[in-house]
Design an enzyme around this catalytic site. Structure first.
Site, PDB file in Angstrom:
ATOM      1  N   ARG A  54       0.800  -1.223   0.000  1.00  0.00           N
ATOM      2  CA  ARG A  54       0.000   0.000   0.000  1.00  0.00           C
ATOM      3  C   ARG A  54       0.839   1.282   0.000  1.00  0.00           C
ATOM      4  O   ARG A  54       0.623   2.186  -0.815  1.00  0.00           O
ATOM      5  CB  ARG A  54      -0.901   0.036   1.251  1.00  0.00           C
ATOM      6  CG  ARG A  54      -2.131  -0.789   1.165  1.00  0.00           C
ATOM      7  CD  ARG A  54      -2.477  -1.339   2.552  1.00  0.00           C
ATOM      8  NE  ARG A  54      -1.543  -2.415   2.823  1.00  0.00           N
ATOM      9  CZ  ARG A  54      -1.795  -3.679   2.525  1.00  0.00           C
ATOM     10  NH1 ARG A  54      -2.953  -4.020   2.051  1.00  0.00           N
ATOM     11  NH2 ARG A  54      -0.877  -4.616   2.719  1.00  0.00           N
ATOM     12  N   THR A  55       1.796   1.348   0.933  1.00  0.00           N
ATOM     13  CA  THR A  55       2.519   2.615   1.107  1.00  0.00           C
ATOM     14  C   THR A  55       3.382   2.922  -0.118  1.00  0.00           C
ATOM     15  O   THR A  55       3.380   4.040  -0.635  1.00  0.00           O
ATOM     16  CB  THR A  55       3.385   2.555   2.385  1.00  0.00           C
ATOM     17  OG1 THR A  55       2.572   2.034   3.441  1.00  0.00           O
ATOM     18  CG2 THR A  55       3.892   3.916   2.777  1.00  0.00           C
ATOM     19  N   LYS A  82      26.089  -5.083  -0.598  1.00  0.00           N
ATOM     20  CA  LYS A  82      27.562  -5.232  -0.591  1.00  0.00           C
ATOM     21  C   LYS A  82      28.160  -4.589   0.662  1.00  0.00           C
ATOM     22  O   LYS A  82      29.354  -4.372   0.738  1.00  0.00           O
ATOM     23  CB  LYS A  82      28.152  -4.563  -1.831  1.00  0.00           C
ATOM     24  CG  LYS A  82      27.657  -5.128  -3.145  1.00  0.00           C
ATOM     25  CD  LYS A  82      28.246  -4.303  -4.299  1.00  0.00           C
ATOM     26  CE  LYS A  82      27.537  -4.588  -5.597  1.00  0.00           C
ATOM     27  NZ  LYS A  82      27.805  -3.541  -6.611  1.00  0.00           N
ATOM     28  N   ARG A 104      11.236   3.916   4.014  1.00  0.00           N
ATOM     29  CA  ARG A 104      10.765   2.931   5.002  1.00  0.00           C
ATOM     30  C   ARG A 104      11.970   2.123   5.443  1.00  0.00           C
ATOM     31  O   ARG A 104      12.783   1.703   4.613  1.00  0.00           O
ATOM     32  CB  ARG A 104       9.711   1.993   4.409  1.00  0.00           C
ATOM     33  CG  ARG A 104       9.400   0.816   5.339  1.00  0.00           C
ATOM     34  CD  ARG A 104       8.221   0.002   4.921  1.00  0.00           C
ATOM     35  NE  ARG A 104       6.980   0.725   5.162  1.00  0.00           N
ATOM     36  CZ  ARG A 104       5.778   0.176   5.056  1.00  0.00           C
ATOM     37  NH1 ARG A 104       5.661  -1.106   4.708  1.00  0.00           N
ATOM     38  NH2 ARG A 104       4.688   0.874   5.287  1.00  0.00           N
ATOM     39  N   HIS A 132       4.540   5.855  11.733  1.00  0.00           N
ATOM     40  CA  HIS A 132       4.081   5.676  10.344  1.00  0.00           C
ATOM     41  C   HIS A 132       3.089   6.834  10.112  1.00  0.00           C
ATOM     42  O   HIS A 132       1.878   6.640  10.078  1.00  0.00           O
ATOM     43  CB  HIS A 132       3.407   4.310  10.207  1.00  0.00           C
ATOM     44  CG  HIS A 132       3.160   3.871   8.793  1.00  0.00           C
ATOM     45  ND1 HIS A 132       3.301   4.691   7.701  1.00  0.00           N
ATOM     46  CD2 HIS A 132       2.755   2.664   8.297  1.00  0.00           C
ATOM     47  CE1 HIS A 132       3.006   4.025   6.598  1.00  0.00           C
ATOM     48  NE2 HIS A 132       2.676   2.792   6.926  1.00  0.00           N
TER      49      HIS A 132
HETATM   50  N1   CP Z   1      -0.320  -0.180   6.017  1.00  0.00           N
HETATM   51  C1   CP Z   1       0.861  -0.373   5.405  1.00  0.00           C
HETATM   52  O1   CP Z   1       1.872   0.271   5.722  1.00  0.00           O
HETATM   53  O2   CP Z   1       0.828  -1.330   4.427  1.00  0.00           O
HETATM   54  P1   CP Z   1       2.084  -1.759   3.555  1.00  0.00           P
HETATM   55  O3   CP Z   1       3.071  -2.434   4.467  1.00  0.00           O
HETATM   56  O4   CP Z   1       1.527  -2.689   2.508  1.00  0.00           O
HETATM   57  O5   CP Z   1       2.691  -0.526   2.953  1.00  0.00           O
END
Ligand code: CP
Length: 314
Positions: A54-55, A82, A104, A132
């Protein structure tokens, strides 16, 4: 703000501004032509050191719809393999003059550290169990659409709170907007001293869900459990999995949320997740694109203004 690293540093007014702008992007995304040029000329690099559906997809779509040049770094195939460090990777990409970095990372605090080393605006797409922020903002927008407001609501967040950056960002945001937050889960999956955040804690679904306007379910985040307590899925579902019987403890018009990815039959019954009268899970995904468009739009405005000031001072 130069970066969007967490909800912690945001003022309620900034949250409202971001959600108001997101609404305009919801409309744009539903229009026949979804294109804008507010990020034209800017380069966006997405760096996902951890899996995402999603993100990552929504940040990529958001950047493309706003006219940015978008690059997804394939971190699994990068020189990280590496032995290159996160900071050296960031400095290398920084030398290519990106404007927006979406990051992320599995370690809490890694995105903040990276933000100190680069010139680009950095958006935290989830760091360890820390924050998040865009997830909490898209959850807030979903609630505001479904309930008509984002204050004086009773929100129950259920499941593995201890390992959840989604829970942490939501607790911060919902608290700032003056909502009542109730956390429900096994004591072993509840962070210590969490009451200091102004939340109520329950280990029983009937008590915790009573009169909730919003029921937010979380998955067991086994990847962060470090070999510690891992409940059996059957026992967990029996006590904490959301089914029709447990949902009946909440208000009759309570909405059901889940940030995804979902584990049907573990933390939520599939029929509840798919019930279009109660579940707003697909709405959350839709709001995710709009919120990320708004966040990048606002940060790009700040970035351009800062560069203008630098030019004027030079
Ligand atoms: N909710 C969320 O962060 O989903 P993903 O890990 O699929 O990005």
């Amino acid at each position: 703000q130069k970066h969007l690293l967490g909800i912690e540093g945001l003022h309620p007014e900034e949250i409202r501004t971001l959600l108001d702008l997101s609404e305009t992007y919801v409309d744009l995304n539903r229009a026949a032509s979804k294109h804008s040029d507010v990020l034209a000329g800017l380069t966006q690099i997405n760096m996902f050191f951890e899996a995402s559906t999603r993100t990552q997809a929504s940040f990529e779509i958001a950047g493309m719809r706003l006219g940015a040049d978008v690059m997804n770094m394939a971190m699994q195939a990068s020189s990280i393999k590496k032995g290159e460090t996160l900071i050296d990777t960031a400095l290398t990409l920084n030398a290519m003059h990106p404007d927006l970095l979406v990051v992320r990372h599995p370690h809490s605090g890694a995105v903040n550290l990276l933000a100190e080393k680069v010139n680009a605006a950095v958006l935290n797409a989830g760091d360890g169990r820390h924050e998040h922020p865009t997830q909490a903002l898209l959850d807030a927008l979903t609630i505001r659409y479904a309930k008509g407001r984002l204050h004086r609501l009773s929100v129950a967040i259920c499941g593995d709170i201890a390992h959840s950056r989604v829970a942490r960002s939501n607790i911060l945001l919902l608290g700032k907007m003056e909502n009542r937050v109730r956390l429900i889960g096994p004591p072993t999956l509840m962070p210590s001293k969490i009451e200091e955040f102004g939340v109520e804690v329950f280990d029983d679904m009937e008590e915790g869900l009573r009169d909730a306007d919003v029921v937010m379910m979380l998955r067991l985040q086994r990847e962060r459990m470090d070999g510690g307590f891992i409940p059996s899925e059957r026992e967990y579902y029996h006590r904490y999995g959301l089914d029709a019987e447990k949902l009946a403890f909440a208000k009759p018009d309570a909405i059901v949320m889940h940030p995804g990815p979902m584990n049907r039959g573990v933390e939520i019954d599939g029929t509840i997740a798919d019930d279009i009268n109660r579940s707003v899970i697909q709405d959350q995904v839709e709001m995710g694109v709009a919120v990320r468009m708004a966040a990048m739009d606002l940060l790009a405005r700040n970035l351009r203004a800062a560069r203008e000031r630098e030019r004027a001072d030079a």
